[in-house]
Scaffold this motif. Sequence first.
Motif, PDB file in Angstrom:
ATOM      1  N   VAL A  49     -23.065  -4.531   5.395  1.00  0.00           N
ATOM      2  CA  VAL A  49     -22.215  -5.349   6.279  1.00  0.00           C
ATOM      3  C   VAL A  49     -22.672  -6.792   6.115  1.00  0.00           C
ATOM      4  O   VAL A  49     -23.477  -7.298   6.911  1.00  0.00           O
ATOM      5  CB  VAL A  49     -22.336  -4.889   7.752  1.00  0.00           C
ATOM      6  CG1 VAL A  49     -21.360  -5.667   8.632  1.00  0.00           C
ATOM      7  CG2 VAL A  49     -22.089  -3.397   7.881  1.00  0.00           C
ATOM      8  N   PRO A  50     -22.173  -7.483   5.085  1.00  0.00           N
ATOM      9  CA  PRO A  50     -22.673  -8.835   4.789  1.00  0.00           C
ATOM     10  C   PRO A  50     -22.490  -9.824   5.932  1.00  0.00           C
ATOM     11  O   PRO A  50     -23.269 -10.768   6.063  1.00  0.00           O
ATOM     12  CB  PRO A  50     -21.837  -9.260   3.568  1.00  0.00           C
ATOM     13  CG  PRO A  50     -21.369  -7.973   2.962  1.00  0.00           C
ATOM     14  CD  PRO A  50     -21.183  -7.025   4.093  1.00  0.00           C
ATOM     15  N   GLU A  51     -21.456  -9.611   6.772  1.00  0.00           N
ATOM     16  CA  GLU A  51     -21.219 -10.549   7.879  1.00  0.00           C
ATOM     17  C   GLU A  51     -22.170 -10.331   9.054  1.00  0.00           C
ATOM     18  O   GLU A  51     -22.142 -11.094  10.042  1.00  0.00           O
ATOM     19  CB  GLU A  51     -19.769 -10.436   8.360  1.00  0.00           C
ATOM     20  CG  GLU A  51     -19.368  -9.094   8.940  1.00  0.00           C
ATOM     21  CD  GLU A  51     -18.786  -8.138   7.902  1.00  0.00           C
ATOM     22  OE1 GLU A  51     -17.858  -7.383   8.249  1.00  0.00           O
ATOM     23  OE2 GLU A  51     -19.257  -8.161   6.742  1.00  0.00           O
ATOM     24  N   SER A 107     -23.076  -1.271  13.221  1.00  0.00           N
ATOM     25  CA  SER A 107     -22.835   0.162  12.984  1.00  0.00           C
ATOM     26  C   SER A 107     -21.352   0.498  13.126  1.00  0.00           C
ATOM     27  O   SER A 107     -20.825   1.317  12.373  1.00  0.00           O
ATOM     28  CB  SER A 107     -23.670   1.007  13.945  1.00  0.00           C
ATOM     29  OG  SER A 107     -23.173   0.916  15.272  1.00  0.00           O
ATOM     30  N   LYS A 108     -20.662  -0.143  14.064  1.00  0.00           N
ATOM     31  CA  LYS A 108     -19.228   0.110  14.214  1.00  0.00           C
ATOM     32  C   LYS A 108     -18.435  -0.499  13.058  1.00  0.00           C
ATOM     33  O   LYS A 108     -17.433   0.073  12.627  1.00  0.00           O
ATOM     34  CB  LYS A 108     -18.739  -0.446  15.551  1.00  0.00           C
ATOM     35  CG  LYS A 108     -19.312   0.258  16.770  1.00  0.00           C
ATOM     36  CD  LYS A 108     -18.923   1.724  16.827  1.00  0.00           C
ATOM     37  CE  LYS A 108     -17.521   1.933  17.326  1.00  0.00           C
ATOM     38  NZ  LYS A 108     -17.195   3.375  17.525  1.00  0.00           N
ATOM     39  N   ARG A 109     -18.854  -1.648  12.552  1.00  0.00           N
ATOM     40  CA  ARG A 109     -18.179  -2.214  11.370  1.00  0.00           C
ATOM     41  C   ARG A 109     -18.406  -1.320  10.167  1.00  0.00           C
ATOM     42  O   ARG A 109     -17.479  -1.083   9.375  1.00  0.00           O
ATOM     43  CB  ARG A 109     -18.719  -3.627  11.091  1.00  0.00           C
ATOM     44  CG  ARG A 109     -18.138  -4.249   9.823  1.00  0.00           C
ATOM     45  CD  ARG A 109     -16.653  -4.481   9.923  1.00  0.00           C
ATOM     46  NE  ARG A 109     -16.068  -4.867   8.633  1.00  0.00           N
ATOM     47  CZ  ARG A 109     -15.192  -4.150   7.953  1.00  0.00           C
ATOM     48  NH1 ARG A 109     -14.770  -2.972   8.443  1.00  0.00           N
ATOM     49  NH2 ARG A 109     -14.719  -4.561   6.812  1.00  0.00           N
ATOM     50  N   LEU A 110     -19.612  -0.792  10.035  1.00  0.00           N
ATOM     51  CA  LEU A 110     -19.886   0.118   8.919  1.00  0.00           C
ATOM     52  C   LEU A 110     -19.080   1.404   9.092  1.00  0.00           C
ATOM     53  O   LEU A 110     -18.608   1.987   8.098  1.00  0.00           O
ATOM     54  CB  LEU A 110     -21.382   0.416   8.855  1.00  0.00           C
ATOM     55  CG  LEU A 110     -21.865   1.260   7.672  1.00  0.00           C
ATOM     56  CD1 LEU A 110     -21.390   0.690   6.354  1.00  0.00           C
ATOM     57  CD2 LEU A 110     -23.384   1.363   7.701  1.00  0.00           C
ATOM     58  N   ALA A 111     -18.896   1.853  10.320  1.00  0.00           N
ATOM     59  CA  ALA A 111     -18.069   3.036  10.575  1.00  0.00           C
ATOM     60  C   ALA A 111     -16.630   2.801  10.120  1.00  0.00           C
ATOM     61  O   ALA A 111     -15.985   3.705   9.581  1.00  0.00           O
ATOM     62  CB  ALA A 111     -18.105   3.394  12.060  1.00  0.00           C
ATOM     63  N   PRO A 169     -20.722  -9.154  13.419  1.00  0.00           N
ATOM     64  CA  PRO A 169     -21.678  -8.583  14.376  1.00  0.00           C
ATOM     65  C   PRO A 169     -23.017  -9.300  14.363  1.00  0.00           C
ATOM     66  O   PRO A 169     -23.482  -9.786  13.337  1.00  0.00           O
ATOM     67  CB  PRO A 169     -21.821  -7.135  13.899  1.00  0.00           C
ATOM     68  CG  PRO A 169     -21.458  -7.176  12.450  1.00  0.00           C
ATOM     69  CD  PRO A 169     -20.402  -8.223  12.323  1.00  0.00           C
ATOM     70  N   THR A 170     -23.628  -9.347  15.549  1.00  0.00           N
ATOM     71  CA  THR A 170     -24.985  -9.883  15.684  1.00  0.00           C
ATOM     72  C   THR A 170     -25.937  -8.814  16.205  1.00  0.00           C
ATOM     73  O   THR A 170     -27.113  -9.095  16.411  1.00  0.00           O
ATOM     74  CB  THR A 170     -24.990 -11.076  16.662  1.00  0.00           C
ATOM     75  OG1 THR A 170     -24.507 -10.631  17.935  1.00  0.00           O
ATOM     76  CG2 THR A 170     -24.131 -12.215  16.155  1.00  0.00           C
ATOM     77  N   SER A 171     -25.427  -7.604  16.424  1.00  0.00           N
ATOM     78  CA  SER A 171     -26.243  -6.512  16.945  1.00  0.00           C
ATOM     79  C   SER A 171     -26.143  -5.310  16.019  1.00  0.00           C
ATOM     80  O   SER A 171     -25.193  -5.174  15.237  1.00  0.00           O
ATOM     81  CB  SER A 171     -25.754  -6.111  18.339  1.00  0.00           C
ATOM     82  OG  SER A 171     -24.436  -5.590  18.271  1.00  0.00           O
ATOM     83  N   VAL A 172     -27.123  -4.418  16.139  1.00  0.00           N
ATOM     84  CA  VAL A 172     -27.084  -3.182  15.360  1.00  0.00           C
ATOM     85  C   VAL A 172     -25.879  -2.344  15.766  1.00  0.00           C
ATOM     86  O   VAL A 172     -25.204  -1.753  14.920  1.00  0.00           O
ATOM     87  CB  VAL A 172     -28.391  -2.391  15.556  1.00  0.00           C
ATOM     88  CG1 VAL A 172     -28.268  -0.995  14.938  1.00  0.00           C
ATOM     89  CG2 VAL A 172     -29.558  -3.139  14.931  1.00  0.00           C
TER      90      VAL A 172
END
Length: 607
Positions: A601-603, A418-422, A411-414
């Motif tokens: 989210v390190p990426e 946020s969806k990756r963290l979800a 991801p490059t956006s919040v």
Amino acid sequence: MGVVRPKLSFSALLPLALDLLLVLLAWWAAFWLRFNLDIPDEYLRVALHGAVLALPAHAAALWGLGVYRQVWRHTGLPELRRLVGAVLLGAVLTAALIFMARVADFPRSVLLLHPLLALLLLGAARVGQRLYFERHEGAARTGRPLLVVGTLNEAAAALRALKGSSQWRVVGIVSPLAAEQGRSLQNLPVLGDLSALPQACRAMGVRTALVASLPGSAARRDALLQSVEGGLTLLTLPQPDDWLSAGTEGPRKVQLEDLLGRAPVQLDVRGLSELFAGQTVLVTGAGGSIGAELCRQIARFGVARLVCVDMSEIAIYQLEQELRATHPQMQGLYYTANVREYERLRAIAAQHRPAVVFHAAAYKHVPLMEDGNEVEALRTNVLGTLHAARVAGEVGAARFVLVSTDKAVNPTSVMGASKRLAERVLQGVAAQWPGTQCVAVRFGNVLGSSGSVVPLFAAQIARGGPVTVTHPEMVRYFMTIPEAAQLVLQAGLMGRSGQIYVLDMGEPVKIVELARMMIRLSGQTEDAVPIAFTGLRPGEKLYEELLADDETTEPTPHPKLRVAKLGADGGLAAQVVEQWLQQAGPAPDAAALRAWLQTLVPEYRPR
């Protein structure tokens, strides 16, 4: 319930009488052929005796198999198959009667010749009548001229669908296949390939073309390009589900979904029916584009109780009105609740005890979540997912499905982060509640969904432009709302706990090409409605990634679903998220929020 047979009336008996005359003619023809067109006198009595037996046998067979329930003028292969069965049955009955009557010196070869000749005559009579009526109706038809665009096989299917239409009169075919040029189908010539569409329309005096090619095919898009040059209106035939919709009749105008859509998703209907039939299902974000379509699809599988949750009053009201009209037998419950309020969500779930939970509630607009609303994205997308998944586990739901996005990949956006963290939070909950199968499903942009580029372009075109595109090289994956919802259901059925599914989104589409297609679909040109490039917005990427290759995903039994190779989360993310959001307060520093988000989210690489 028995087979309904025609009533004994003159109009019903007349065709039978005519058929029996043909059967009798075939009977004598069989004898003539058997004796080289010269029946000996001693066999005339045999022929007469046999005819007396053959006529009632064939009358019983033809009437008994319901041949006269069909309309001769519309004779087709099904009717001819029934006719073959009746003639063969008549032949068997005739042979049985002749052997039982012990007709002396009866030539057995007649028993083989007669059904062949009878079938030839009866079939020819029906085909001849159909040809007569088609020629008569074709000469009298006054419908508007129409060209069909597609291969000969596709055109044949379209002609069957248009049969009997008084509104349209097909005058020719345009095929994308070079091998079909110069051929014809049902006396309709193939006038050329797609590049010849404007010239063919001018030559035939046609202003409308019916695109019979498959949804999403190159032929459909090419036909759109050519139609603009020729000033044509493009039509297409509704899909099978559309025929069942009220008020959907005959061809309709080509829409964007027809150009970018693909072949229908193959669902495990039996498995989904077993999953949903008679069960209670809860859908969060039920008023949104994907959530509402999930509700429609779930209702089709005979769910006993559908619990719909959305924070928008108008959205949940509109969904209630629609489902009450289309599925009156289903018990629907509609709540205006927010997934960020854990106690309220748990109270709803505890009351109804859903067997399956679909979590579609999310903030998804990238630029909006990037500037001033970062904490809102975390509270809804991450904390809301944590609440919904925990509630599903607590009430004993068998399955929990998170609707995720391709923007969660690198991801490059919040919003994407946020969806990756979800997804990580979901994997943590899956480890805590092994009795609930928790899976996530990623897909790209959905045509026509709220907040997508399609409604924006449509509004800009209606105003006369310009249509704003951020970058000429920006590409996105697209699918239709029904396809996305169906694949979410399929993944929910197949998934094992902790897995993240990736949908096959097909080929990516340049956003500028999408804009051009929409301009042309509106009947305009780029001269009238220009395209303006505005530059990338905060958080946007030129290319979205789905992780759908062999190195990063594994195949599943379904051709459009793959499983991402990602490590599971042990539950740490969920604890950290709750603690940090409680301490961050209502207005955390944006830079600090992004820095903290990168630790989980390190990426994530803010743009």
